[in-house]
Scaffold this motif. Structure first.
Motif, mmCIF file in Angstrom:
data_model
loop_
_atom_site.group_PDB
_atom_site.id
_atom_site.type_symbol
_atom_site.label_atom_id
_atom_site.label_comp_id
_atom_site.label_asym_id
_atom_site.label_seq_id
_atom_site.Cartn_x
_atom_site.Cartn_y
_atom_site.Cartn_z
ATOM 1 N N VAL A 275 -42.354 22.424 1.244
ATOM 2 C CA VAL A 275 -42.593 23.744 1.826
ATOM 3 C C VAL A 275 -42.595 23.666 3.350
ATOM 4 N N ARG A 276 -42.153 24.780 3.961
ATOM 5 C CA ARG A 276 -42.260 24.975 5.398
ATOM 6 C C ARG A 276 -42.905 26.328 5.646
ATOM 7 N N LEU A 277 -43.594 26.449 6.781
ATOM 8 C CA LEU A 277 -44.232 27.701 7.175
ATOM 9 C C LEU A 277 -43.510 28.250 8.388
ATOM 10 N N GLY A 278 -42.950 29.450 8.226
ATOM 11 C CA GLY A 278 -42.202 30.064 9.308
ATOM 12 C C GLY A 278 -42.821 31.369 9.769
ATOM 13 N N VAL A 279 -42.505 31.761 11.010
ATOM 14 C CA VAL A 279 -42.922 33.038 11.578
ATOM 15 C C VAL A 279 -41.676 33.730 12.099
ATOM 16 N N ILE A 280 -41.529 35.019 11.747
ATOM 17 C CA ILE A 280 -40.343 35.756 12.166
ATOM 18 C C ILE A 280 -40.736 37.162 12.576
ATOM 19 N N GLN A 281 -40.020 37.704 13.565
ATOM 20 C CA GLN A 281 -40.262 39.067 14.010
ATOM 21 C C GLN A 281 -39.858 40.048 12.908
ATOM 22 N N ALA A 282 -40.610 41.131 12.775
ATOM 23 C CA ALA A 282 -40.293 42.127 11.747
ATOM 24 C C ALA A 282 -38.946 42.796 12.010
ATOM 25 N N VAL A 283 -38.499 42.829 13.255
ATOM 26 C CA VAL A 283 -37.201 43.429 13.573
ATOM 27 C C VAL A 283 -36.059 42.450 13.344
ATOM 28 N N GLY A 284 -36.379 41.193 13.014
ATOM 29 C CA GLY A 284 -35.356 40.186 12.774
ATOM 30 C C GLY A 284 -35.271 39.192 13.910
ATOM 31 N N GLY A 285 -34.451 38.178 13.720
ATOM 32 C CA GLY A 285 -34.292 37.124 14.720
ATOM 33 C C GLY A 285 -34.458 35.760 14.098
ATOM 34 N N ASP A 286 -34.618 34.756 14.951
ATOM 35 C CA ASP A 286 -34.747 33.386 14.473
ATOM 36 C C ASP A 286 -36.175 33.109 14.005
ATOM 37 N N THR A 287 -36.279 32.270 13.002
ATOM 38 C CA THR A 287 -37.587 31.852 12.506
ATOM 39 C C THR A 287 -38.178 30.781 13.422
ATOM 40 N N ILE A 288 -39.444 30.941 13.770
ATOM 41 C CA ILE A 288 -40.199 29.896 14.471
ATOM 42 C C ILE A 288 -40.912 29.069 13.410
ATOM 43 N N TRP A 289 -40.539 27.798 13.292
ATOM 44 C CA TRP A 289 -41.141 26.958 12.272
ATOM 45 C C TRP A 289 -42.420 26.315 12.813
#
Length: 379
Positions: A275-289
């Motif tokens: 598993v990995r935990l990512g953060v992404i903007q609700a409007v879209g874009g690249d995932t920050i892992w």
């Protein structure tokens, strides 16, 4: 920006709460219980002391109660005044059914079944809900000033694939869901959708829990693997790689003709999913892992995901597979840099006792069994 004290400076103070329940039962008249109050499935009294199921607060004075209907078996949703016990319908279910049936392509039977089951996903203040009908999402609004007025319904999605685990953003403007193993968002007003991830397949799940994580960690039947930030600007999500997990053959005994099913299921000693935990903007874009480099991927369980109140940090818990320790961490939502707040250990095994409960001053309450007894600590 959220500021946390380093581990060695963390101030820990045990907090004990005493709840004094004062009752006027001594002034009440005693009477014999009736058979109906003991055994009747509708009229019986709840003596076990547990909160009634599916009871939700609507405000400081009213709560939502689901009540089986007597006409056609339809479920009613009531807004109940906690002070007086008086109730009124949250909205007119008949008008909701009528509005649904007027949507092009919607059959009367499908509309009836959707309202009959009462499986609604609500926004924060219960002024709007979402229904899943024939693998598409439908949004409806509730007029809390006039609950018996016409219920407005709009169709949010048009796709033959199923939308799973829908949820409102905290501000109610967006609805997130998982389709084809990818995390997707739709704008409620514009009815425009966009995918936040595109790498999903049967072996790589984005925002969707696999068998191990829903069964053993987040609760049986809960496959939702993403979490909105409080300000609705971001989502944290788990990406689950199933490729290391061996397949397990199951015989489905439910149909008349038995079927053979295959599922990813690690037996004792087998590899778990990665598993990995990512953060992404609700409007879209690249995932920050989120940085998980301090942990061994094959011996790591992500057992709790939440957010700091200001939405600047993801708060997450990590355990080893044997559950001999638990780390409480925070990760910067913009960079993914991780800080460990503290580690829980016990001579036996470490239980998961839920996410931190945040207070208005930025501190939080934390349940721990580190002493051998469950206590509440203030950080």
């Amino acid at each position: 920006m959220t500021r946390f004290q380093p581990l060695h400076d963390a101030h820990v103070a045990p907090t004990v709460f005493f709840i004094l329940l004062i009752s006027g039962s001594g002034l009440a008249q005693q009477r014999a219980l009736t058979i109906d109050e003991i055994y009747n499935p509708v009229q019986r009294v709840n003596f076990n002391g547990r909160t009634p199921p599916e009871l939700t607060w609507l405000s400081d004075t009213h709560y939502l109660q689901r009540e089986p209907g007597t006409t056609g078996g339809r479920t009613s949703l009531l807004s109940v005044d906690a002070d007086t016990g008086t109730s009124r319908p949250l909205f007119d279910v008949d008008k909701l059914e009528t509005s649904l049936a007027e949507i092009p392509g919607m059959s009367g039977q499908a509309a009836h079944l959707a309202v009959h089951t009462g499986h609604f996903i609500w926004n924060h203040d219960h002024t709007a809900g979402v229904m899943d009908i024939s693998n598409d999402l439908y949004h409806f609004g509730v007029n809390d000033r006039d609950p018996l007025s016409t219920v407005q319904v709009r169709r949010l999605t048009r796709d033959p694939a199923k939308e799973s685990m829908p949820s409102f953003s905290p501000d109610g403007t967006l609805v997130a869901f998982v389709r084809n193993h990818n995390l997707t968002v739709v704008d409620v007003d514009q009815r425009r959708e966009w995918a936040l991830t595109n790498s999903g397949n049967t072996e790589l799940l984005n925002g969707e829990l696999d068998w191990v994580y829903q069964e053993e960690i987040y609760g049986r039947g809960n496959f939702k693997g993403y979490w909105w930030s409080p300000d609705s600007s971001r989502l944290a999500y788990l990406q689950t790689d199933e490729s290391p997990v061996e397949e397990f053959i199951v015989i489905n005994h439910l149909p008349y003709r038995l079927g053979v099913e295959s599922t990813n299921y690690p037996k004792a000693g087998d590899l778990n999913p990665l598993v990995r935990l990512g953060v992404i903007q609700a409007v879209g874009g690249d995932t920050i892992w989120v940085d998980l480099s301090n942990y061994t991927p094959t011996d790591m369980l992500l057992v709790g995901i939440s957010w700091s109140p200001d939405s600047d940090a993801v708060v997450f818990q990590v355990q080893d597979r044997e559950q001999t320790w638990l780390d409480l961490n925070v990760a910067d939502a913009e960079t993914g840099v991780t800080t460990r707040l503290f580690q829980e250990t016990t001579p036996a095994w470490v239980n998961v006792n839920g996410d931190p409960t945040w207070l208005d001053d930025g501190t939080f309450l934390w349940l721990s069994e580190r002493s051998g007894w469950k206590h509440l600590y203030h950080y």
